[in-house]
Scaffold this active site. Structure first.
Site, PDB file in Angstrom:
ATOM      1  N   THR A  80      41.075  12.430 -18.575  1.00 41.36           N
ATOM      2  CA  THR A  80      40.224  11.938 -19.653  1.00 41.36           C
ATOM      3  C   THR A  80      40.522  10.459 -19.848  1.00 41.36           C
ATOM      4  O   THR A  80      41.564   9.989 -19.419  1.00 41.36           O
ATOM      5  CB  THR A  80      40.556  12.686 -20.971  1.00 41.36           C
ATOM      6  OG1 THR A  80      40.689  14.074 -20.715  1.00 41.36           O
ATOM      7  CG2 THR A  80      39.484  12.482 -22.017  1.00 41.36           C
ATOM      8  N   ARG A 129      31.091  24.817 -18.994  1.00 40.91           N
ATOM      9  CA  ARG A 129      32.352  24.680 -19.730  1.00 40.91           C
ATOM     10  C   ARG A 129      32.445  23.331 -20.439  1.00 40.91           C
ATOM     11  O   ARG A 129      32.095  22.292 -19.897  1.00 40.91           O
ATOM     12  CB  ARG A 129      33.529  24.830 -18.774  1.00 40.91           C
ATOM     13  CG  ARG A 129      34.914  24.691 -19.428  1.00 40.91           C
ATOM     14  CD  ARG A 129      35.481  23.302 -19.254  1.00 40.91           C
ATOM     15  NE  ARG A 129      36.874  23.193 -19.754  1.00 40.91           N
ATOM     16  CZ  ARG A 129      37.564  22.072 -19.832  1.00 40.91           C
ATOM     17  NH1 ARG A 129      36.996  20.941 -19.447  1.00 40.91           N
ATOM     18  NH2 ARG A 129      38.796  22.061 -20.307  1.00 40.91           N
ATOM     19  N   VAL A 130      32.908  23.351 -21.679  1.00 38.12           N
ATOM     20  CA  VAL A 130      33.130  22.146 -22.462  1.00 38.12           C
ATOM     21  C   VAL A 130      34.594  22.135 -22.904  1.00 38.12           C
ATOM     22  O   VAL A 130      35.098  23.136 -23.410  1.00 38.12           O
ATOM     23  CB  VAL A 130      32.203  22.086 -23.694  1.00 38.12           C
ATOM     24  CG1 VAL A 130      32.540  20.877 -24.556  1.00 38.12           C
ATOM     25  CG2 VAL A 130      30.742  22.052 -23.265  1.00 38.12           C
ATOM     26  N   GLY A 131      35.253  21.023 -22.720  1.00 36.48           N
ATOM     27  CA  GLY A 131      36.652  20.910 -23.106  1.00 36.48           C
ATOM     28  C   GLY A 131      36.835  20.307 -24.480  1.00 36.48           C
ATOM     29  O   GLY A 131      35.933  20.336 -25.321  1.00 36.48           O
ATOM     30  N   THR A 175      44.353  13.803 -24.212  1.00 33.65           N
ATOM     31  CA  THR A 175      44.073  14.081 -22.807  1.00 33.65           C
ATOM     32  C   THR A 175      44.983  15.215 -22.367  1.00 33.65           C
ATOM     33  O   THR A 175      46.188  15.205 -22.636  1.00 33.65           O
ATOM     34  CB  THR A 175      44.314  12.848 -21.921  1.00 33.65           C
ATOM     35  OG1 THR A 175      44.223  13.246 -20.538  1.00 33.65           O
ATOM     36  CG2 THR A 175      45.671  12.226 -22.161  1.00 33.65           C
ATOM     37  N   GLY A 176      44.403  16.205 -21.726  1.00 34.78           N
ATOM     38  CA  GLY A 176      45.218  17.331 -21.290  1.00 34.78           C
ATOM     39  C   GLY A 176      44.373  18.543 -20.963  1.00 34.78           C
ATOM     40  O   GLY A 176      43.162  18.445 -20.764  1.00 34.78           O
TER      41      GLY A 176
END
Length: 343
Positions: free
Chosen positions: A208, A236-238, A259-260
């Site tokens: 990210t 898919r959405v993070g 971010t991860g």
């Protein structure tokens, strides 16, 4: 003799005044380009130099906005746009591939003054998702738009749509092929598939870019942009476009970009949890960030990191992986750029 002495005295007063003003009006910015298995042995000296140069460019671009009296929102947008335009990071031009061989991008931005926010998810033809997220915040009645609807809104706002294959890069495509080799050995609906997905290296599940900033008016802002997870499926959405998970900012506490492994950051509401600890438990951003990243997430397998800035211009950059692309600068701190966990 009088004139030189007066000149020196006046000059000293100006210097003292400027020094006091700097102390009273802090401003700062921090950026990240993703966390993960980032080890020095995997970089050639030339590659490392290129990454550091791009991180430096991004943080300096955002800092210049702040230095000239600009808003934190503009600084965040400017810094992230630099990273979106680079193939080195998993956002914009460097976005990873979905399982089907395309690219779906997410982004969000938040204003610490009033908790106004904008986000987009699953867009395929937007060159700068962070700029579109900003338009959602500024020019719509909604917070998050997704897919085709987000792109229809973009066209109404005068944003030019681009071909999805403009996000294609050879390294990302090779990563997709490696991921699919592992995943295709298992059926899509089986427990074996889930196990195969969990067994993928962490770098396939994260990546990210983001920025957080404090401007001279004391306003905080945060933004995050991503290409998501390699070989992701089913739309898919993070966490990147999810306010409170990957992005959060409020002037009463702090601004955070994460971010991860997004699923963990969503479940544990990471960004807002950090700010809540600052706001309600009177913890420093260093304490709050360390608690959430290393004491809450790490024990349950939640890998990644965050960048944080508070209302005093303090900066914290905690992560629990072997590295995180990161940089920061403030009116009291020189430009800092880091990649590995020992610097």
């Amino acid at each position: 003799m009088k004139t030189p002495l007066l000149a020196i005295f006046a000059s000293s007063l100006v210097a003292l005044s400027n020094s006091a003003l700097a102390a009273e009006t802090p401003f700062a910015i921090a950026i990240h380009g993703g966390a993960g298995t980032i080890e020095k042995a995997r970089f050639t000296p030339a590659q490392e130099k290129q990454y550091r140069a791009k991180l430096t460019q991004a943080v300096e671009t955002g800092y210049k906005v702040l230095q000239q009296g600009g808003e934190s929102l503009d600084a965040v947008t400017a810094a992230i746009t630099v990273l979106e335009q680079s193939p080195y990071f998993n956002a914009g031009r460097g976005a990873v591939y979905t399982y089907d061989g395309g690219h779906e991008l997410d982004a969000s931005i938040m204003d610490g003054r009033n908790r106004e926010a904008g986000a987009v998810a699953g867009v395929k033809h937007i060159e700068s998702p962070i700029k579109l997220a900003r338009l959602v915040m500024d020019n719509s009645v909604h917070v998050m738009l997704s897919g085709q609807g987000a792109e229809e809104f973009a066209k109404e706002q005068g944003v030019e749509l681009i071909e999805n294959n403009l996000f294609d890069t050879e390294p990302r495509y090779k990563a997709l092929l490696k991921a699919k080799q592992k995943l295709d050995k298992a059926k899509a609906t089986s427990k074996e598939y889930q196990a195969a997905h969990k067994a993928l290296p962490n770098n396939y599940k994260m990546g990210t870019v983001g920025a957080v900033a404090l401007d001279k008016n004391g306003n905080l802002a945060a933004g995050t942009s991503t290409g998501g997870m390699t070989a992701k499926r089913y739309g898919r959405v993070g966490d990147a476009p999810v306010i409170g998970a990957g992005t959060f900012a409020e002037n009463e506490s702090c601004a955070v970009s994460a971010t991860g492994h997004g699923e963990y950051f969503i479940r544990y509401n990471v960004a807002s949890d950090i700010c809540a600890r600052v706001k309600y438990q009177n913890k420093t951003i260093a304490q709050a960030g360390d608690e959430v990243i290393n004491q809450v997430l790490a024990p349950i397998g939640g890998t990644g990191g965050v960048i944080i800035v508070d209302t005093k211009g303090n900066i914290s950059l905690p992560f629990n992986t072997s590295g995180m692309y990161r940089a920061s600068k403030s009116n009291t701190q020189a430009t800092y750029v880091g990649i590995f966990n020992d610097e």
